[in-house]
Design an enzyme around this catalytic site. Structure first.
Site, PDB file in Angstrom:
ATOM      1  N   HIS A 134      12.074  -1.957  -1.760  1.00 54.21           N
ATOM      2  CA  HIS A 134      12.852  -1.341  -2.844  1.00 54.21           C
ATOM      3  C   HIS A 134      13.025   0.157  -2.652  1.00 54.21           C
ATOM      4  O   HIS A 134      12.226   0.822  -2.000  1.00 54.21           O
ATOM      5  CB  HIS A 134      12.282  -1.682  -4.234  1.00 54.21           C
ATOM      6  CG  HIS A 134      11.030  -0.980  -4.644  1.00 54.21           C
ATOM      7  ND1 HIS A 134      10.022  -1.610  -5.333  1.00 54.21           N
ATOM      8  CD2 HIS A 134      10.613   0.295  -4.497  1.00 54.21           C
ATOM      9  CE1 HIS A 134       9.052  -0.749  -5.603  1.00 54.21           C
ATOM     10  NE2 HIS A 134       9.386   0.413  -5.089  1.00 54.21           N
ATOM     11  N   ASP A 137      13.942   7.161 -11.208  1.00 54.69           N
ATOM     12  CA  ASP A 137      13.531   6.074 -12.105  1.00 54.69           C
ATOM     13  C   ASP A 137      12.446   6.494 -13.085  1.00 54.69           C
ATOM     14  O   ASP A 137      11.853   7.573 -12.960  1.00 54.69           O
ATOM     15  CB  ASP A 137      13.081   4.861 -11.280  1.00 54.69           C
ATOM     16  CG  ASP A 137      12.159   5.238 -10.124  1.00 54.69           C
ATOM     17  OD1 ASP A 137      11.617   6.360 -10.137  1.00 54.69           O
ATOM     18  OD2 ASP A 137      11.981   4.418  -9.215  1.00 54.69           O
ATOM     19  N   GLU A 196      14.885  -3.543  -6.951  1.00 57.45           N
ATOM     20  CA  GLU A 196      14.073  -4.605  -6.370  1.00 57.45           C
ATOM     21  C   GLU A 196      14.953  -5.596  -5.604  1.00 57.45           C
ATOM     22  O   GLU A 196      16.161  -5.677  -5.863  1.00 57.45           O
ATOM     23  CB  GLU A 196      13.349  -5.363  -7.496  1.00 57.45           C
ATOM     24  CG  GLU A 196      12.430  -4.505  -8.360  1.00 57.45           C
ATOM     25  CD  GLU A 196      11.080  -4.199  -7.703  1.00 57.45           C
ATOM     26  OE1 GLU A 196      11.024  -4.080  -6.461  1.00 57.45           O
ATOM     27  OE2 GLU A 196      10.102  -4.058  -8.446  1.00 57.45           O
ATOM     28  N   ASN A 256       8.142  -3.914  -0.755  1.00 58.38           N
ATOM     29  CA  ASN A 256       9.095  -5.041  -0.664  1.00 58.38           C
ATOM     30  C   ASN A 256      10.511  -4.553  -0.300  1.00 58.38           C
ATOM     31  O   ASN A 256      11.478  -5.300  -0.430  1.00 58.38           O
ATOM     32  CB  ASN A 256       9.126  -5.825  -1.981  1.00 58.38           C
ATOM     33  CG  ASN A 256       9.578  -4.964  -3.155  1.00 58.38           C
ATOM     34  OD1 ASN A 256       9.876  -3.775  -2.989  1.00 58.38           O
ATOM     35  ND2 ASN A 256       9.635  -5.547  -4.338  1.00 58.38           N
TER      36      ASN A 256
END
Ligand code: GLP
Length: 243
Positions: A138, A67, A143, A136
């Site tokens: 990811h 990313d 996400e 979280n």
């Protein structure tokens, strides 16, 4: 999922570096999927050390990163290009032309996603994909949301991700709200996956990843469906598992 329990961050880093090292020694022209964040930094340090000692040769390795933030140029210290260059590439004998990261400065989203997907396809299968785990759940910047994305897309970062990553920026206002990320489909297409996780702060989410339902609400839970996943995690991160 194979779980390798380590004493601490240093032990996690050494063991995960050993797995990557074995991959490159056995297959010198491996395609490595690489990750950013604090989790893999120690792993990269070990690889640099062993490369400098002549134990690993990266000259034929090709890499593809997960990313990149939208809007950050390569020379911005917060960009993932900069991270990879500073924490790994500049220290090892890799050909920079063989390293790949999404171009955060490409404003045409469709064009950049298509370019990155074509590039991933042109590399053939990713032999080993290294992953960190977001607080979280990811992976890359996939996400929690309603669907698993197959290929590269531009994501709006979750508030918890912006907060977690704010430590790298001078102010919250500077943090990009969007990023390009490889999709879950591309990650799951890798032959082998290596997930590194450390610290008690990730214990709850790691339990969900390993023992919870497979759900887009915890993106990394999809790794339960992959047939060659190794999780290298320290005692703290594994402290909430039921077994
Ligand atoms: C970022 C990256 C992820 C990484 C995550 C966890 O959000 N996009 O690829 O796994 O951070 O970072 P850390 O290892 O610092 O906890």
């Amino acid at each position: 999922m194979k779980i390798i329990r380590t004493r601490d961050y240093a032990d996690m880093s050494r063991k995960s570096a050993n797995i990557i090292s074995a991959q490159v020694i056995l297959q010198p022209d491996s395609v490595l999927g690489l990750a950013t964040g604090s989790s893999p930094v120690g792993t990269y340090e070990k690889l640099i050390d062993w490369c400098n000692k002549g134990d690993i040769d990266f000259s034929k390795v090709r890499t593809v990163n997960l990313d990149e933030y939208v809007g950050l140029p390569k020379n911005n210290p917060c960009s993932y290009y900069y991270f990879m260059y500073e924490n790994l590439f500049k220290h090892i004998n890799i050909d920079l032309a063989n390293t790949n990261i999404p171009n955060g400065m490409e404003p045409d989203i469709a064009k950049e996603c298509l370019r990155y997907d074509s590039l991933i396809a042109s590399l053939g299968q990713i032999d080993l994909q290294l992953l960190g785990l977001g607080i979280n759940g990811h992976i890359g910047f996939n996400e929690p949301c309603d669907i698993f994305r197959k290929s590269t897309f531009c994501v709006e970062l979750a508030p918890s991700t912006i907060e977690a990553n704010s430590r790298y920026f001078n102010s919250t206002a500077e943090i990009p709200r969007h990023a390009y990320t490889m999709g879950i489909g591309s990650i799951m297409s890798a032959k082998k996956i290596l997930l590194v996780v450390h610290g008690e702060a990730k214990a709850d989410i790691l339990r969900e990843v390993i023992e919870g339902p497979i759900t887009t609400a915890v993106p990394a839970s999809v790794l339960q469906l992959h047939n060659d996943v190794t999780i290298v995690a320290d005692e703290g991160a594994l402290s909430r598992l039921s077994r």
